[in-house]
Design an enzyme around this catalytic site. Structure first.
Site, PDB file in Angstrom:
ATOM      1  CB  SER A 140       5.175 -13.404   9.078  1.00 36.64           C
ATOM      2  OG  SER A 140       5.128 -14.535   9.926  1.00 36.64           O
ATOM      3  CE1 TYR A 154       4.443 -16.656   4.712  1.00 41.83           C
ATOM      4  CE2 TYR A 154       5.598 -17.018   6.786  1.00 41.83           C
ATOM      5  CZ  TYR A 154       4.526 -16.505   6.089  1.00 41.83           C
ATOM      6  OH  TYR A 154       3.532 -15.829   6.764  1.00 41.83           O
TER       7      TYR A 154
HETATM    8  P1  NAP Z   1      -5.148 -17.701   3.862  1.00 44.34           P
HETATM    9  O1  NAP Z   1      -6.153 -18.005   4.884  1.00 44.34           O
HETATM   10  O2  NAP Z   1      -4.549 -18.799   3.052  1.00 44.34           O
HETATM   11  O3  NAP Z   1      -5.740 -16.584   2.873  1.00 44.34           O
HETATM   12  C1  NAP Z   1      -4.913 -16.094   1.841  1.00 44.34           C
HETATM   13  C2  NAP Z   1      -5.660 -15.054   1.052  1.00 44.34           C
HETATM   14  O4  NAP Z   1      -4.800 -14.556   0.011  1.00 44.34           O
HETATM   15  C3  NAP Z   1      -6.881 -15.608   0.337  1.00 44.34           C
HETATM   16  O5  NAP Z   1      -7.856 -14.592   0.266  1.00 44.34           O
HETATM   17  C4  NAP Z   1      -6.358 -15.956  -1.043  1.00 44.34           C
HETATM   18  O6  NAP Z   1      -7.427 -15.983  -1.970  1.00 44.34           O
HETATM   19  C5  NAP Z   1      -5.402 -14.794  -1.264  1.00 44.34           C
HETATM   20  N1  NAP Z   1      -4.308 -15.048  -2.202  1.00 44.34           N
HETATM   21  C6  NAP Z   1      -3.391 -16.041  -2.174  1.00 44.34           C
HETATM   22  N2  NAP Z   1      -2.547 -15.910  -3.201  1.00 44.34           N
HETATM   23  C7  NAP Z   1      -2.933 -14.800  -3.889  1.00 44.34           C
HETATM   24  C8  NAP Z   1      -2.458 -14.146  -5.044  1.00 44.34           C
HETATM   25  N3  NAP Z   1      -1.401 -14.606  -5.725  1.00 44.34           N
HETATM   26  N4  NAP Z   1      -3.103 -13.042  -5.466  1.00 44.34           N
HETATM   27  C9  NAP Z   1      -4.185 -12.570  -4.804  1.00 44.34           C
HETATM   28  N5  NAP Z   1      -4.674 -13.135  -3.704  1.00 44.34           N
HETATM   29  C10 NAP Z   1      -4.051 -14.245  -3.260  1.00 44.34           C
HETATM   30  O7  NAP Z   1      -3.872 -16.957   4.513  1.00 44.34           O
HETATM   31  P2  NAP Z   1      -3.759 -16.152   5.875  1.00 44.34           P
HETATM   32  O8  NAP Z   1      -3.329 -17.098   6.917  1.00 44.34           O
HETATM   33  O9  NAP Z   1      -4.930 -15.290   6.114  1.00 44.34           O
HETATM   34  O10 NAP Z   1      -2.497 -15.226   5.534  1.00 44.34           O
HETATM   35  C11 NAP Z   1      -2.673 -13.915   5.037  1.00 44.34           C
HETATM   36  C12 NAP Z   1      -1.374 -13.142   5.197  1.00 44.34           C
HETATM   37  O11 NAP Z   1      -0.991 -13.152   6.560  1.00 44.34           O
HETATM   38  C13 NAP Z   1      -0.199 -13.712   4.413  1.00 44.34           C
HETATM   39  O12 NAP Z   1       0.575 -12.663   3.886  1.00 44.34           O
HETATM   40  C14 NAP Z   1       0.568 -14.479   5.465  1.00 44.34           C
HETATM   41  O13 NAP Z   1       1.941 -14.549   5.148  1.00 44.34           O
HETATM   42  C15 NAP Z   1       0.346 -13.593   6.668  1.00 44.34           C
HETATM   43  N6  NAP Z   1       0.511 -14.297   7.938  1.00 44.34           N
HETATM   44  C16 NAP Z   1      -0.382 -15.261   8.340  1.00 44.34           C
HETATM   45  C17 NAP Z   1      -0.192 -15.872   9.574  1.00 44.34           C
HETATM   46  C18 NAP Z   1      -1.156 -16.883  10.119  1.00 44.34           C
HETATM   47  O14 NAP Z   1      -0.912 -17.399  11.209  1.00 44.34           O
HETATM   48  N7  NAP Z   1      -2.251 -17.192   9.447  1.00 44.34           N
HETATM   49  C19 NAP Z   1       0.905 -15.537  10.368  1.00 44.34           C
HETATM   50  C20 NAP Z   1       1.798 -14.576   9.918  1.00 44.34           C
HETATM   51  C21 NAP Z   1       1.588 -13.950   8.705  1.00 44.34           C
HETATM   52  P3  NAP Z   1      -7.326 -16.921  -3.304  1.00 44.34           P
HETATM   53  O15 NAP Z   1      -6.884 -18.278  -2.832  1.00 44.34           O
HETATM   54  O16 NAP Z   1      -8.690 -16.877  -3.909  1.00 44.34           O
HETATM   55  O17 NAP Z   1      -6.303 -16.247  -4.139  1.00 44.34           O
END
Ligand code: NAP
Length: 260
Positions: A140, A154
């Protein structure tokens, strides 16, 4: 783009939603076989079903070594190889320091940082045996570059991932395994939507490109790191944020509006 990926096998942790679903879709579109991993089997299956017959859902918690081992074993049983790991699963619950419990801190580190380590460790035997592999971590901008109230744990987990990959990249270079990271800005996902419309609108206003990122924006960068063509790139990270980290002050953004 990147024809070399056709027929390769990818595991995408957190592949059922958000950025991970975008990664899964991009990899599938490149002709790869994709193991879509999340804790919810139903969500992982639904995402995989939408991607076609070369995608399969699997339930595992990346914070569990046994879960990660089962995930790698399943990919090997199904396709006989693991070419790419997208270590993407992550959580971002907010808690300011005076309200942040030890459990809050531990859970974020366990999923985001330890989960990255465990997922990577689980695929290494197969990648080392093949003397080839691509590991792409979703970090991130928050932590490595920026801060945001409520996300000290985080940010530490996301900065920690970058520290982790630099040594991992050195250790794994002799095996032909590369380890790189994408650093998303604010990307429109279920997780981000959960932060509410006010957060989304204000965040949009602080991005020079004046839009939140799409999951495809991240997946396109990850696709490069996953490709054969990126064979000589390791231990690196790329910011994909529409310029969000660039303005040195609010005035820089206001000045931009005057010009436009
Ligand atoms: P999201 O929409 O909440 O999706 C999270 C995904 O991870 C889901 O598929 C969830 O499925 C899975 N997950 C959560 N905890 C888990 C665990 N303990 N074991 C296995 N799977 C797990 O999140 P996102 O926004 O796409 O974020 C994904 C990644 O991108 C993260 O690492 C986040 O830090 C990074 N990121 C996101 C943003 C943003 O703006 N969205 C920005 C910077 C970085 P289940 O709930 O079924 O487990």
């Amino acid at each position: 783009m990147f024809q070399s990926l056709a027929g390769r096998v990818a595991i995408v942790t957190g592949g059922s939603k958000g950025i991970g679903r975008g990664l899964s879709a991009r990899f599938a579109a490149a002709g790869m076989k994709v193991l879509v991993v999340g804790r919810s089997q139903a969500d992982a299956d639904a995402t995989a079903a939408a991607l076609g017959p070369d995608a399969v859902g699997f339930s595992a918690d990346v914070a569990s070594a046994a879960g990660c081992a089962a995930m790698a074993a399943f990919a090997l049983d199904t396709w006989g190889r693991i070419d790419v790991l997208a270590a993407n699963a992550g959580i971002f619950p907010a808690a300011k320091l005076d309200q942040m419990s030890e459990d809050d801190f531990d859970r974020v580190i366990d999923v985001n940082l330890k989960g990255t380590f465990l997922a990577i460790k689980a695929v290494l035997p197969a990648m080392k045996a093949a003397r080839k592999g691509r590991i792409v971590v979703t970090s991130s901008i928050t932590g490595p570059i920026t801060g945001y109230p409520g996300w000290a744990h985080y940010g530490a987990s996301k900065a920690g991932q970058l520290g982790f990959i630099r040594t991992a990249a050195i250790e794994l270079a002799p095996w032909g395994i590369t380890v790189n990271a994408v650093m998303p800005g604010n990307i429109r996902t279920e997780g981000l939507d959960g932060l509410g419309p006010e957060y989304l609108a204000k965040m949009e206003g602080s991005i020079p490109m004046r839009r939140l990122g799409s999951v495809a924006d991240i997946a396109n960068a990850a696709l490069y790191f996953a490709s054969e063509e990126a064979a000589y790139v390791t231990g690196q990270n790329i910011v994909v944020d529409g310029g969000q980290v660039l303005p040195e002050s609010l005035m820089a953004l206001e000045e931009m509006d005057v010009v436009v």
